[in-house]
Design a protein around this motif. Structure first.
Motif, PDB file in Angstrom:
ATOM      1  N   ALA A  20       1.020  -1.216   0.505  1.00 11.76           N
ATOM      2  CA  ALA A  20       0.097  -0.256   0.091  1.00 11.76           C
ATOM      3  C   ALA A  20       1.080   1.581  -0.101  1.00 11.76           C
ATOM      4  O   ALA A  20       0.650   1.922  -0.965  1.00 11.76           O
ATOM      5  CB  ALA A  20      -0.687   0.123   0.913  1.00 11.76           C
ATOM      6  N   PHE A  21       1.933   1.078   0.917  1.00 13.54           N
ATOM      7  CA  PHE A  21       2.855   2.291   0.691  1.00 13.54           C
ATOM      8  C   PHE A  21       3.633   2.184  -0.207  1.00 13.54           C
ATOM      9  O   PHE A  21       3.974   3.939  -0.988  1.00 13.54           O
ATOM     10  CB  PHE A  21       3.963   2.530   1.388  1.00 13.54           C
ATOM     11  N   ASN A  22       4.356   1.338  -1.338  1.00 12.60           N
ATOM     12  CA  ASN A  22       4.729   1.768  -2.065  1.00 12.60           C
ATOM     13  C   ASN A  22       4.068   2.013  -3.454  1.00 12.60           C
ATOM     14  O   ASN A  22       4.634   2.441  -4.481  1.00 12.60           O
ATOM     15  CB  ASN A  22       6.081   0.494  -2.224  1.00 12.60           C
ATOM     16  N   MET A  23       3.011   1.013  -3.559  1.00 13.06           N
ATOM     17  CA  MET A  23       2.494   1.397  -4.860  1.00 13.06           C
ATOM     18  C   MET A  23       1.437   2.304  -4.733  1.00 13.06           C
ATOM     19  O   MET A  23       0.437   2.493  -6.422  1.00 13.06           O
ATOM     20  CB  MET A  23       1.764   0.290  -5.034  1.00 13.06           C
ATOM     21  N   PHE A  24       1.061   2.228  -4.201  1.00 12.14           N
ATOM     22  CA  PHE A  24      -0.190   3.750  -3.795  1.00 12.14           C
ATOM     23  C   PHE A  24       0.244   4.873  -3.220  1.00 12.14           C
ATOM     24  O   PHE A  24      -0.138   6.416  -3.897  1.00 12.14           O
ATOM     25  CB  PHE A  24      -1.725   3.205  -3.243  1.00 12.14           C
ATOM     26  N   LEU A  25       0.711   5.046  -1.709  1.00 14.66           N
ATOM     27  CA  LEU A  25       0.563   6.594  -0.988  1.00 14.66           C
ATOM     28  C   LEU A  25       2.231   7.511  -1.325  1.00 14.66           C
ATOM     29  O   LEU A  25       2.216   8.234  -2.177  1.00 14.66           O
ATOM     30  CB  LEU A  25       0.663   6.280   0.069  1.00 14.66           C
ATOM     31  N   LEU A  26       3.160   6.409  -1.646  1.00 14.96           N
ATOM     32  CA  LEU A  26       4.711   7.039  -1.981  1.00 14.96           C
ATOM     33  C   LEU A  26       4.837   7.436  -3.461  1.00 14.96           C
ATOM     34  O   LEU A  26       4.942   8.709  -3.176  1.00 14.96           O
ATOM     35  CB  LEU A  26       5.934   6.351  -1.319  1.00 14.96           C
ATOM     36  N   PRO A  27       3.784   7.470  -3.923  1.00 20.80           N
ATOM     37  CA  PRO A  27       4.346   7.661  -5.628  1.00 20.80           C
ATOM     38  C   PRO A  27       3.794   9.121  -5.603  1.00 20.80           C
ATOM     39  O   PRO A  27       4.460   9.492  -6.351  1.00 20.80           O
ATOM     40  CB  PRO A  27       3.851   6.506  -6.723  1.00 20.80           C
ATOM     41  N   HIS A  28       2.661   9.110  -4.867  1.00 25.00           N
ATOM     42  CA  HIS A  28       1.923  10.685  -4.863  1.00 25.00           C
ATOM     43  C   HIS A  28       2.481  10.949  -4.004  1.00 25.00           C
ATOM     44  O   HIS A  28       1.212  12.163  -4.146  1.00 25.00           O
ATOM     45  CB  HIS A  28       0.643  10.124  -5.830  1.00 25.00           C
TER      46      HIS A  28
END
Length: 280
Positions: A20-28
């Motif tokens: 969830a962090f690396n694919m949804f939150l951190l990219p944005h």
């Protein structure tokens, strides 16, 4: 087997949270809340990976938790933090969607489900989860709401460091995370338990040995049969209901059991002692 099952659930949930962090939150640049969010900020501002920051920032909080919540809980929490941190090192930061709002919603739902499962199996993701659990032991406040309140400070930090649009996405994400956590972690929900049984002494002894709750016993009589029975009253958490049922069934399969949701409990509910003895 119970320990392996618990660790397996924590392991899978921790990896899901890293996804969830690396694919949804951190990219944005949408942050998680609390210590994890601060680790993300440091990871975005420095060449050091967020997973490393997550470990460093959690150490003092885990020490406090060790003293207040017990070594089993903190052992599971350290395991969860370690798995999440390592997974964040190896899972690539990939933008699943270009829509930041969708990412904040799905990231919040996925991370909230992961956090809820980890806490449900007597662990935490460290940081404000530990602080929130310590506070909810003293007050019957939903954990998700407590953590959301604590995490709100990260939103303002992210607003000053990045921009306020991302801060609002972050607020949406941690709010959704809090809602999902409360759907899974239902320890704050209290239930009134009434048991009518012909084996009152045996049921009472079994519950007192395993439940760590106060029980009131009154005499009763079946209106139709005229049989003498015992009526046991207690208040339990929704978690405890899962193992209270088989305990009663083991002693008296014919016992009449009534369970209703309780709005408020006034008096000594023995939250502190029971949390260590019965994490579920």
């Amino acid at each position: 087997m119970d320990k392996l099952y618990r660790l397996g659930a924590i392991f899978i949930a921790s990896i899901v949270m890293a996804i969830a962090f690396n694919m949804f939150l951190l990219p944005h640049e949408i942050l998680s809340g609390g210590v994890t969010g601060i680790a993300m900020i440091f990871g975005l501002l420095t060449p050091i990976n967020s997973g490393i920051w997550l470990i460093l920032l959690n150490l003092p909080i885990l020490v406090i938790g060790w003293m207040k919540l017990g070594k089993t809980f903190i052992g599971n929490s350290i395991f969860s933090v370690a798995v999440t941190s390592i997974a964040m090192l190896y899972i690539p930061i990939v933008q699943v969607t270009e829509d930041a709002l969708l990412s904040s919603v799905f990231g919040g739902v996925i991370s909230g489900a992961a956090v809820g499962i980890i806490i449900r199996f007597y662990g935490s993701t460290g940081g404000f989860d530990v602080i929130g659990l310590l506070l909810t032991m003293k007050r019957d406040i939903p954990l998700g709401f407590m953590v959301f309140t604590l995490n709100s400070g990260v939103v303002f930090i992210s607003g000053f460091i990045f921009n306020w649009e991302l801060a609002m996405y972050t607020m949406a994400s941690i709010y959704i995370t809090g809602i999902v956590v409360d759907r899974i972690h239902t320890r704050h929900i209290k239930l009134s338990l009434m048991v009518v049984t012909a084996k009152g002494d045996e049921v009472k002894k079994k519950l007192l040995t395993n439940l760590y709750r106060g029980i009131t016993v009154t005499d009763g009589e079946g209106a139709y049969t005229g049989a003498k029975v015992k009526v046991l009253h207690s208040v339990i958490t929704r978690y405890e209901l899962a193992f209270v049922r088989p305990l009663i069934r083991e002693i008296d399969p014919n016992a009449f059991v009534s369970i209703t949701e309780t709005m408020e409990v006034v008096g000594n509910f023995r939250r502190d002692e029971n949390y260590k003895k019965n994490p579920m």
